[in-house]
Design a protein around this motif. Sequence first.
Motif, mmCIF file in Angstrom:
data_model
loop_
_atom_site.group_PDB
_atom_site.id
_atom_site.type_symbol
_atom_site.label_atom_id
_atom_site.label_comp_id
_atom_site.label_asym_id
_atom_site.label_seq_id
_atom_site.Cartn_x
_atom_site.Cartn_y
_atom_site.Cartn_z
ATOM 1 N N ALA A 252 0.736 -1.103 0.085
ATOM 2 C CA ALA A 252 0.050 -0.028 0.053
ATOM 3 C C ALA A 252 0.895 1.135 -0.120
ATOM 4 O O ALA A 252 0.497 2.266 -0.772
ATOM 5 C CB ALA A 252 -0.871 0.098 1.285
ATOM 6 N N PHE A 253 2.134 1.195 0.688
ATOM 7 C CA PHE A 253 2.771 2.531 0.997
ATOM 8 C C PHE A 253 3.582 2.721 -0.470
ATOM 9 O O PHE A 253 3.710 3.697 -0.787
ATOM 10 C CB PHE A 253 3.738 2.084 2.158
ATOM 11 C CG PHE A 253 4.648 3.493 2.336
ATOM 12 C CD1 PHE A 253 4.272 4.494 2.538
ATOM 13 C CD2 PHE A 253 6.149 3.079 2.195
ATOM 14 C CE1 PHE A 253 4.892 5.595 2.859
ATOM 15 C CE2 PHE A 253 6.803 4.632 2.446
ATOM 16 C CZ PHE A 253 6.415 5.434 2.454
ATOM 17 N N SER A 254 3.976 1.391 -1.085
ATOM 18 C CA SER A 254 4.522 1.814 -2.411
ATOM 19 C C SER A 254 3.792 2.197 -3.589
ATOM 20 O O SER A 254 4.098 2.771 -4.668
ATOM 21 C CB SER A 254 5.158 0.263 -2.942
ATOM 22 O OG SER A 254 3.891 -0.611 -3.408
ATOM 23 N N LEU A 255 2.301 2.533 -3.201
ATOM 24 C CA LEU A 255 1.579 3.033 -4.204
ATOM 25 C C LEU A 255 1.321 4.466 -3.933
ATOM 26 O O LEU A 255 0.934 5.332 -4.852
ATOM 27 C CB LEU A 255 0.205 2.384 -4.039
ATOM 28 C CG LEU A 255 0.015 0.643 -4.260
ATOM 29 C CD1 LEU A 255 -1.438 0.367 -4.261
ATOM 30 C CD2 LEU A 255 0.375 0.730 -5.824
ATOM 31 N N THR A 256 2.026 4.953 -2.841
ATOM 32 C CA THR A 256 1.677 6.298 -2.640
ATOM 33 C C THR A 256 2.918 7.143 -3.169
ATOM 34 O O THR A 256 3.916 6.334 -3.427
ATOM 35 C CB THR A 256 1.720 6.558 -1.074
ATOM 36 O OG1 THR A 256 2.988 6.062 -0.412
ATOM 37 C CG2 THR A 256 0.500 5.949 -0.611
ATOM 38 N N ALA A 257 2.918 8.239 -3.348
ATOM 39 C CA ALA A 257 3.924 9.087 -3.806
ATOM 40 C C ALA A 257 5.269 9.077 -2.905
ATOM 41 O O ALA A 257 6.351 9.034 -3.445
ATOM 42 C CB ALA A 257 3.506 10.710 -3.813
ATOM 43 N N ALA A 258 5.063 9.384 -1.570
ATOM 44 C CA ALA A 258 5.944 9.063 -0.430
ATOM 45 C C ALA A 258 6.663 7.834 -0.671
ATOM 46 O O ALA A 258 7.873 7.682 -0.645
ATOM 47 C CB ALA A 258 5.484 9.459 0.728
ATOM 48 N N GLY A 259 5.818 6.616 -0.770
ATOM 49 C CA GLY A 259 6.228 5.357 -0.877
ATOM 50 C C GLY A 259 7.404 5.077 -2.089
ATOM 51 O O GLY A 259 8.222 4.635 -1.999
ATOM 52 N N ARG A 260 6.428 5.822 -3.182
ATOM 53 C CA ARG A 260 7.439 5.435 -4.293
ATOM 54 C C ARG A 260 8.739 6.050 -4.219
ATOM 55 O O ARG A 260 9.794 5.536 -4.785
ATOM 56 C CB ARG A 260 6.718 6.171 -5.368
ATOM 57 C CG ARG A 260 5.546 5.197 -6.315
ATOM 58 C CD ARG A 260 5.245 5.684 -7.742
ATOM 59 N NE ARG A 260 4.448 6.600 -7.275
ATOM 60 C CZ ARG A 260 3.082 6.907 -7.261
ATOM 61 N NH1 ARG A 260 2.460 5.832 -6.967
ATOM 62 N NH2 ARG A 260 2.493 8.004 -7.468
ATOM 63 N N GLN A 261 8.785 7.192 -3.480
ATOM 64 C CA GLN A 261 10.276 7.917 -3.573
ATOM 65 C C GLN A 261 11.097 7.255 -2.470
ATOM 66 O O GLN A 261 12.069 7.060 -2.645
ATOM 67 C CB GLN A 261 9.739 9.457 -2.794
ATOM 68 C CG GLN A 261 11.201 10.320 -3.175
ATOM 69 C CD GLN A 261 10.681 11.758 -2.710
ATOM 70 O OE1 GLN A 261 9.627 11.795 -1.983
ATOM 71 N NE2 GLN A 261 11.632 12.840 -3.018
ATOM 72 N N LEU A 262 10.546 6.608 -1.475
ATOM 73 C CA LEU A 262 11.303 6.055 -0.472
ATOM 74 C C LEU A 262 11.669 4.506 -0.649
ATOM 75 O O LEU A 262 12.805 4.167 -0.416
ATOM 76 C CB LEU A 262 10.475 6.129 0.885
ATOM 77 C CG LEU A 262 11.478 5.599 2.358
ATOM 78 C CD1 LEU A 262 12.323 6.739 2.541
ATOM 79 C CD2 LEU A 262 10.342 5.442 3.414
ATOM 80 N N LEU A 263 10.807 4.034 -1.266
ATOM 81 C CA LEU A 263 11.079 2.391 -1.384
ATOM 82 C C LEU A 263 11.654 2.245 -2.789
ATOM 83 O O LEU A 263 12.196 1.140 -3.066
ATOM 84 C CB LEU A 263 9.678 1.608 -1.504
ATOM 85 C CG LEU A 263 8.932 1.640 -0.107
ATOM 86 C CD1 LEU A 263 7.674 0.673 -0.457
ATOM 87 C CD2 LEU A 263 9.646 0.849 0.952
ATOM 88 N N SER A 264 11.801 3.110 -3.835
ATOM 89 C CA SER A 264 12.095 2.820 -5.274
ATOM 90 C C SER A 264 13.575 3.561 -5.316
ATOM 91 O O SER A 264 13.942 4.388 -4.563
ATOM 92 C CB SER A 264 11.308 3.029 -6.202
ATOM 93 O OG SER A 264 10.973 4.321 -6.421
#
Lengths: 264, 291
Positions: A252-264
Amino acid sequence: MTIASFYVPRDSRYRRLSAPTKLMIPLAVMTAAFLIGQPMLNLALVGLVAVLLWLAAIPRSVVRTFASVLRTLIPVITIGWTIFFRSGEVLLSIGPVDITSGGLYRAIATDLRFTAIVLAVPLILAAMPQQDLVAALRWLHLPYVICFIIALSLRTIPTLERDVTLIRDAQRSRGVELDRGGIRVRLRGLASVVLPLMTVSIGRLEVMSRVIESRGVTARRPCRTFYRRPRPSRLDWMLMLGSIAALLGIFAFSLTAAGRQLLS
Amino acid sequence: MNEPIPPGTEAIRLTDIRFRYRGAEELALDGVSLAVQQGELLGIVGPSGAGKSTLALVMSGQIPAFVEGAFGGETLLFGRTTRGWRSADLAEIVGMVYQDPEAQLYGLTVEEELVLGLENRCLPPEEIRERVAWALDVTRLHDVLEKSPYALSGGQKQRVVIAGVLALQPRILVLDEPTSALDPRGKSGLYELLTTLARSGVTVVIVEHDIERLARHADRVCWLEDGRVAAIGPPEEVLGRPAESAAGVLRMPQVAQLAHRLDLAAPYPITVERAAEVFGHRLRPGWVEGD
């Protein structure tokens, strides 16, 4: 060492967990490694795998066997990403090849991702016998035929190994060169092993299919019973649900903008 | 559990069985008719290519249920025709053990090997436990329950296969050359087990080259040649009389061949014990050269 012989009996708290839990935890770690592309987080996953390997009392020799896969994999991944992925600052130019900071970042992240995934495999193969693995798959309501095919595949490995050894020895005793000579000689030698192996295997499969049929494996019976059904404890349920919750959270976090920035 | 069957019931009846494998020109079986009683131990012997294994497949219902070819005649197992039945359904009546134990194992442990067929038959865990314990008891395999069957000796593997079949509690057990991979001790153990099973009411049919052992253990012997029954009857009748050929002499147990050479009257003794009785009075002090 073969897949069939990876299991090493040991006693530890991790080992005493039920089979579905011992399957779910490594699968959750592997899935998380696929979802996360940030090197520091991947490094944390590698650390988690190392702790799990210790908790599961997996012998170093087994870990070394799996780590040897990484010896081939990591150089290939590193070269591939650094050469073909260009992003950010150019760190080094070797002729037409530019090594960029983005490419290096991706290479490190992917190396760590595969390290976590590969080293999590012994948590499945070495920490529980194959029948527990199949029982866990059945418990997870995987279709019976798929579980049976997995069990059957695992079961054929020692037989195939024995057949190959027998045929190789027989062909060597007839003067067939299997270990020396040029490519043509070796290919001819390989054919002299593969063809009898196919004949033997097909004959055996015919008998095996009759036996399997007579044991009612293909019968359409929804009432098929469990002799030894895994019985997860409260701790097992907590760990399994915790693994699923963590995975869903990461996803779910990876789908958010913050998640995309932090996880990838 | 199958319902008890009164002794003397006909377990197998074959009527004019003809079978040709798909693509073959010759008949593998050509007009075979015979009957086997419940609790009987029948040995099937004959030269290679005589149709012994095909006959075993017919008796186990694998032909025509599973093996493709042209089938004629009728097979009745406890009065029930095998036509139109899947071998999974026939497994409740008849169990088949093949020559190569490795090809018949699929479990990752001995326990799993015994349990799979019972789980597929939807038996409750308590009954599965009872049947597994019984099969292990009969085959004396308690100490290997948790082991991988592939790590066992040839004799133990064959016993695991038999235990797996017995756990299903079939009324008929058909074995196709089950002793070919066994040492003499393993063979003796297997024949003791089969004799015990037959005495307990299981009908046992065994295809075998070892006529010495069949002579000792079988209730009747069926001699098959070119897909036809050449002779059937008690072992001393079938194996103790030479046919009108050299091959007919060679098919006899060695003690019977010796009696033939000594020009004794047929039927010849076919077991060592019987031969000792027959030859005993001929042996006198000084008979052996050098005494």
